[in-house]
Structures are given as structure tokens and as C-alpha cells.
Design an enzyme around this catalytic site. Structure first.
Site, mmCIF file in Angstrom:
data_model
loop_
_atom_site.group_PDB
_atom_site.id
_atom_site.type_symbol
_atom_site.label_atom_id
_atom_site.label_comp_id
_atom_site.label_asym_id
_atom_site.label_seq_id
_atom_site.Cartn_x
_atom_site.Cartn_y
_atom_site.Cartn_z
ATOM 1 N N ASP A 192 7.075 0.071 9.496
ATOM 2 C CA ASP A 192 6.514 1.271 10.115
ATOM 3 C C ASP A 192 6.406 2.392 9.075
ATOM 4 O O ASP A 192 7.380 2.672 8.364
ATOM 5 C CB ASP A 192 7.493 1.689 11.233
ATOM 6 C CG ASP A 192 6.955 2.765 12.135
ATOM 7 O OD1 ASP A 192 5.973 2.509 12.836
ATOM 8 O OD2 ASP A 192 7.527 3.876 12.145
ATOM 9 N N GLU A 258 2.612 -0.618 7.231
ATOM 10 C CA GLU A 258 1.661 0.338 7.831
ATOM 11 C C GLU A 258 1.840 1.693 7.171
ATOM 12 O O GLU A 258 2.956 2.168 7.017
ATOM 13 C CB GLU A 258 1.945 0.448 9.329
ATOM 14 C CG GLU A 258 1.088 1.469 10.040
ATOM 15 C CD GLU A 258 1.850 2.293 11.073
ATOM 16 O OE1 GLU A 258 1.268 2.620 12.110
ATOM 17 O OE2 GLU A 258 3.041 2.648 10.824
HETATM 18 C C1 NOJ Z 1 3.883 4.312 13.737
HETATM 19 C C2 NOJ Z 1 4.022 3.462 14.956
HETATM 20 O O1 NOJ Z 1 3.023 2.498 14.968
HETATM 21 C C3 NOJ Z 1 3.984 4.379 16.143
HETATM 22 O O2 NOJ Z 1 3.894 3.678 17.370
HETATM 23 C C4 NOJ Z 1 5.212 5.231 16.105
HETATM 24 O O3 NOJ Z 1 5.171 6.174 17.159
HETATM 25 C C5 NOJ Z 1 5.325 5.978 14.777
HETATM 26 N N1 NOJ Z 1 5.045 5.146 13.656
HETATM 27 C C6 NOJ Z 1 6.713 6.524 14.593
HETATM 28 O O4 NOJ Z 1 7.617 5.478 14.389
#
Ligand code: NOJ
Length: 502
Positions: A192, A258
Site C-alpha cells: 500500500d 501501489e
Molecule cells: C491506498 C489504499 O488502496 C486505500 O484503500 C487506502 O484507503 C489508502 N491507501 C490508505 O491506506
């Protein structure tokens, strides 16, 4: 030829555990539910599952606020059940990756509680004065902690405190978490917002962004109003990622990262997929593209170009943070909609790279429409009605005519306007059967998995590319207009969005 890595030819399937299958009647999906649906996933023909977070969490951001990295939230099951799930996944020849949320943890995590008391405070970013950094979920990135009598940093909600990666103990702790799950047999992690791990050590203010949109957003969503020079994409990141990669690689696992990028261009993802950093990173240019052949062409060619010969692309059309593509690229006529969804499936499953499907896209699931009172996503609740939040992309999987997700009221209402798994399984021409057939073809032909790709020249209506290796040559031609176009194709067509030949 060297041994090819499994994650290059695999098709990933992202599953949002809260919404896949409920087994205990609390309206929220769980691990037992997932186990009961594994036969479906192997029938469909996907190779690897990515589970959005299942660790103990106050669930303020639905699991992206972890309070124990080595546990399982009782909402979903327990450790024993998780091991059973892992075993069942492996028994079917599939793999499983977890969601690694290491930029921040919940303020309920013992690490944060301890830091607030003044012990190991350098695990987080505590400061007596905030700087100008802003939160991606709105407002300042700093909140006051009464116990510590200091401000702490949070790139997202105030319940999600950023870990301080400048402190080597933090990285050590994260590497321990990786070892912990990999030893148990997990096949890797989706990371993440990994590009936010490191921050400027002297907390310099971010420079202002001078654009009409940035100025407009100042009051409502200030995250857009600055260049995030000091709160992400820092040079220290590179070595941290290399160390994480070498841990994961020693177990033959994968890291799929990501990035955060408010510009929605996601052009910061490619460099991290090079130089022994992450094996795979997401790029959402295609996801954010307009439905048009030239726009798709641009999104695809720029991503492939940025990765060069060293990086390996990934493709995603939907995920749990953005409106589903059946709605984003939707069209009123059901017949055209079905054809469009079939072409998109073909695109993501035949481009060179690792596709990542999002649960329900194989049914053509659309963005759910929710009333204000039904909203669950904290971001949607904050920004409604300007932004409805992300709940619409997270509605329950419709398994049969009655729903079949839960015996009780689901935590989010079902989406509308699309038929369920059982119905589509019974219809040869359905989108679901199409996905399965394309997945079967892909599996049968290594050229479609690992072969080279050459994109044909940009065209106003057609998107075409070839996949080749020593064994075979495939040409994929998509008509992104609504009118029939005749194209000369040498050889027998393997499939067309109207039919298949074996
Ligand atoms: C990216 C995640 O995909 C999202 O769902 C999340 O709210 C934020 N990061 C914070 O962790």
C-alpha cells in the site's frame, strides 16, 4: 532462457474480503466464505489471489488501519482458518498475497500507543509544530496527540499514523513481518502507498503548486495544492525496497506496489519496478484513461516505454479505490455494453504484463449507487455529495438470484443491473464465460503470457497489437468505436467478441 518467474505469467484476482462471501451471517465477508468460493476461482482460471487487509484493525479505513500485523481480525476468522485458506489455495495450484500496509498503522497499534506514552517515539513522526504537509484524505497531515502533547503525522486519516522509516528499527520490524508471513507460506504482498514510506528528515515545507485546479482545491482538498516533494518519493526509498525485495525473493515471493499520486498520472511508478526494487508496480494510466483507442494507446505505450526492457508491466482496470470500469466506461445499450466489457477483458488479459482483475469485474459489476445514509467509506462521508467515496466499488459479490453473499443484511447493498454468477455460468454468451474462455486461451499459449509485444500505430478507432515468440504469433485487434469495421486478419481467429473457435 532463464527460468521465468511465476508472477510474470500469473493472472491476479483482487478480492475485497468484506464483500466476497459471508459465512457467519454478520453481513461481512470472511475467510470461511472465501474458502467456500475457491472452487469458483479455480473454475474461472485465475492464478493468484490478493486479499485486501485481513489483519486486526479498528476498521476505520476498512483494514487499511492495521493494529496487529501478525494477526487475523476476528471479523474474518483466525490464524488457523487463514492457514487452512492458504492450504486450500495452494492445493488448487493458486497463490495468495496479502496487503502490506506499512506506510502507516492504526493509532490503536501498540507501537503507536507506546510512542504516545513517550517510549520509542521515533517510530512515528511526532513534532511540536506541524509543517504545511497535507493529508491525501483532506486537511492537514498533522493531528494533536494529547498524551504526547505533540502533533503526529498521518498521510491519510488521523487514525492512520505514519511510521517513521528513517528509523532503521521500523524497517527491521517490517522485514520481520514479511518473514513471518512468508515462512507460513504466503506468496508475497501488495504494498500500500509504498512511495510514501520515507519523508524528508528535516520536514521542509512542500512547495505550492500553481495551477487553476490546485488553487481551486486549496480549501476543499488541499492535497492537490502542493508539490509533494518532501513527503513522498524520497531517495532513501530505493534501498528500503531493495531490502524488502531480497527478503521476499528468498521465498520466491512477489512484491506488487501501489504508489500515491494525486495527479492521477501515476508516472511515478515505473522507476520503482527497476533496479532490484519491486518486481511489479501498479500504473493506473489506463484505469484513468478515456474510453478511446488513441487514449488507450497512449496509456499503454507510455507505461511500456517507461518500464523499458527491464521492468514488467501490470494491468488493472478497476480496484477498491476507483469507480468500477463497467460504469466508468459504461454505455447504455446492453448489447454494446457486453461487447465493450468483453473487449476490455481481452485487452487486460492479452497485453504483455501481469493482469490484476478486481472481483466482480468478470460479471460486469457496476458501481453501486448508495444513499447518504448507507455510506461507509470515511472519505465518502467527509466529501459527500462532491465525492461519494469508494463504497460503490465494494458492494457484495452477487452469487445467485437471491444474492447469496450473506444470510443477513450485507454491510453494503448489492449493486444493480448485472446478473449473478449462477445465471452467467449458465449462459454461454455471458461475460463471465468469456473471461473464463480468454483465461483458458491465455493459459494454453505461453506466447500470450511471456511473448514480446508490439503495439500497432495509433488509430482513431482500433487498438491493435501483436504478441510473439519463437512458437507463435498472435494479433489482437479491438474496435473501440460503436460501428462495425472490417479488418483483414491473416489466419484463423481464435476468438472474437461475438464467438470463440477452439
Ligand atoms: C491506498 C489504499 O488502496 C486505500 O484503500 C487506502 O484507503 C489508502 N491507501 C490508505 O491506506
Amino acid at each position: 532462457m532463464g527460468m521465468s518467474k511465476w508472477w510474470k505469467s500469473a493472472v491476479f484476482y483482487q478480492l475485497y474480503p468484506r464483500s466476497f462471501q459471508d459465512s457467519n451471517g454478520d453481513g461481512v465477508g470472511d475467510l470461511q466464505g472465501i474458502i467456500s468460493r475457491l472452487d469458483y476461482l479455480s473454475w474461472l482460471g485465475v492464478d493468484a489471489l490478493w486479499l485486501s487487509p485481513i489483519h486486526p484493525s479498528p476498521q476505520v479505513d476498512f483494514g487499511y488501519d492495521v493494529s496487529d500485523y501478525c494477526g487475523i481480525d476476528p471479523l474474518f476468522g483466525d490464524k488457523e482458518l487463514f492457514l487452512e485458506l492458504l492450504d486450500e489455495v495452494h492445493r488448487r495450484g493458486m497463490r495468495l498475497i496479502l496487503d502490506g500496509v506499512f506506510n502507516h498503522c492504526s493509532i490503536a497499534h501498540p507501537w503507536f500507543q507506546r510512542a504516545a506514552r513517550g517510549e520509542k517515539q521515533e517510530w512515528f513522526h511526532f513534532r511540536s509544530r506541524p509543517n504545511n504537509w497535507t493529508s491525501a484524505f483532506g486537511g492537514s497531515a498533522w493531528s494533536w496527540n494529547r498524551e504526547a502533547e505533540k502533533y503526529y503525522l498521518h498521510t491519510f486519516l488521523s487514525e492512520q499514523a505514519d511510521l517513521n522509516w528513517s528509523n532503521p528499527e521500523v524497517e527491521e520490524a517490517v522485514l520481520d513481518v514479511l518473514h513471518y508471513w512468508l515462512k507460513l507460506g504466503v506468496d508475497g504482498f501488495r504494498l500500500d502507498v509504498f512511495n510514501c514510506y520515507h519523508k524528508d528528515r528535516s520536514y521542509r515545507d512542500n512547495p505550492t503548486r500553481w495551477s487553476p485546479l490546485a488553487l481551486l482545491s486549496r480549501l476543499v482538498y488541499p492535497y492537490l495544492s502542493q508539490h509533494h516533494r518532501y513527503d513522498r518519493d524520497r531517495p532513501e526509498l530505493r534501498e528500503s525496497l531493495q531490502r524488502m525485495r531480497s527478503v521476499v525473493e528468498s521465498y520466491d515471493g512477489v512484491l506488487l506496489g501501489e504508489t500515491l499520486d494525486e495527479q492521477f498520472r501515476y508516472d511515478n511508478a515505473a522507476p520503482y519496478a527497476l533496479d532490484q526494487q519491486l518486481q511489479l508496480t501498479f500504473n493506473f494510466r489506463l484505469l484513468h484513461s478515456k474510453y478511446s483507442a488513441p487514449d488507450f494507446h497512449q496509456a499503454i505505450s507510455s507505461w511500456v516505454h517507461d518500464l523499458g526492457s527491464e521492468g514488467w508491466p501490470t494491468w488493472a482496470l478497476s480496484n477498491h479505490d476507483f469507480p468500477r470500469h463497467a460504469t466508468r466506461w459504461g454505455i447504455r445499450s446492453p448489447e454494446h455494453q457486453l461487447r465493450r466489457m468483453k473487449q476490455l477483458a481481452l485487452l487486460s488479459l492479452t497485453l504483455k504484463g501481469t493482469p490484476c482483475l478486481y472481483y466482480g469485474e468478470e460479471l460486469g459489476l457496476k458501481e453501486g449507487k448508495l444513499r447518504r445514509a448507507e455510506l461507509q467509506d470515511p472519505v465518502g462521508r467527509r466529501y459527500w455529495p462532491f465525492f461519494q467515496g469508494r463504497d460503490g466499488a465494494r458492494t457484495p459479490m452477487p452469487w445467485n438470484e437471491r444474492g447469496g453473499f450473506s444470510e443477513e443484511k450485507p454491510w453494503l447493498p448489492y449493486g444493480k443491473g448485472v446478473s449473478d454468477v449462477a445465471t452467467q455460468q449458465g449462459e454461454e454468451d455471458s461475460l463471465l464465460c468469456w473471461y473464463r474462455q480468454v483465461l483458458t486461451i491465455r493459459k494454453r499459449h505461453p506466447t500470450l503470457q511471456l511473448g514480446a509485444m508490439s503495439l500497432e500505430a495509433e488509430d482513431p478507432q482500433l487498438l491493435a497489437f501483436e504478441r510473439t515468440d519463437d512458437e507463435a504469433r498472435f494479433r489482437v485487434v479491438l474496435n473501440l468505436s460503436e460501428r462495425p469495421i472490417s479488418v483483414h486478419i491473416a489466419g484463423e481467429p481464435l476468438c472474437s467478441s461475438a464467438s470463440f473457435s477452439s
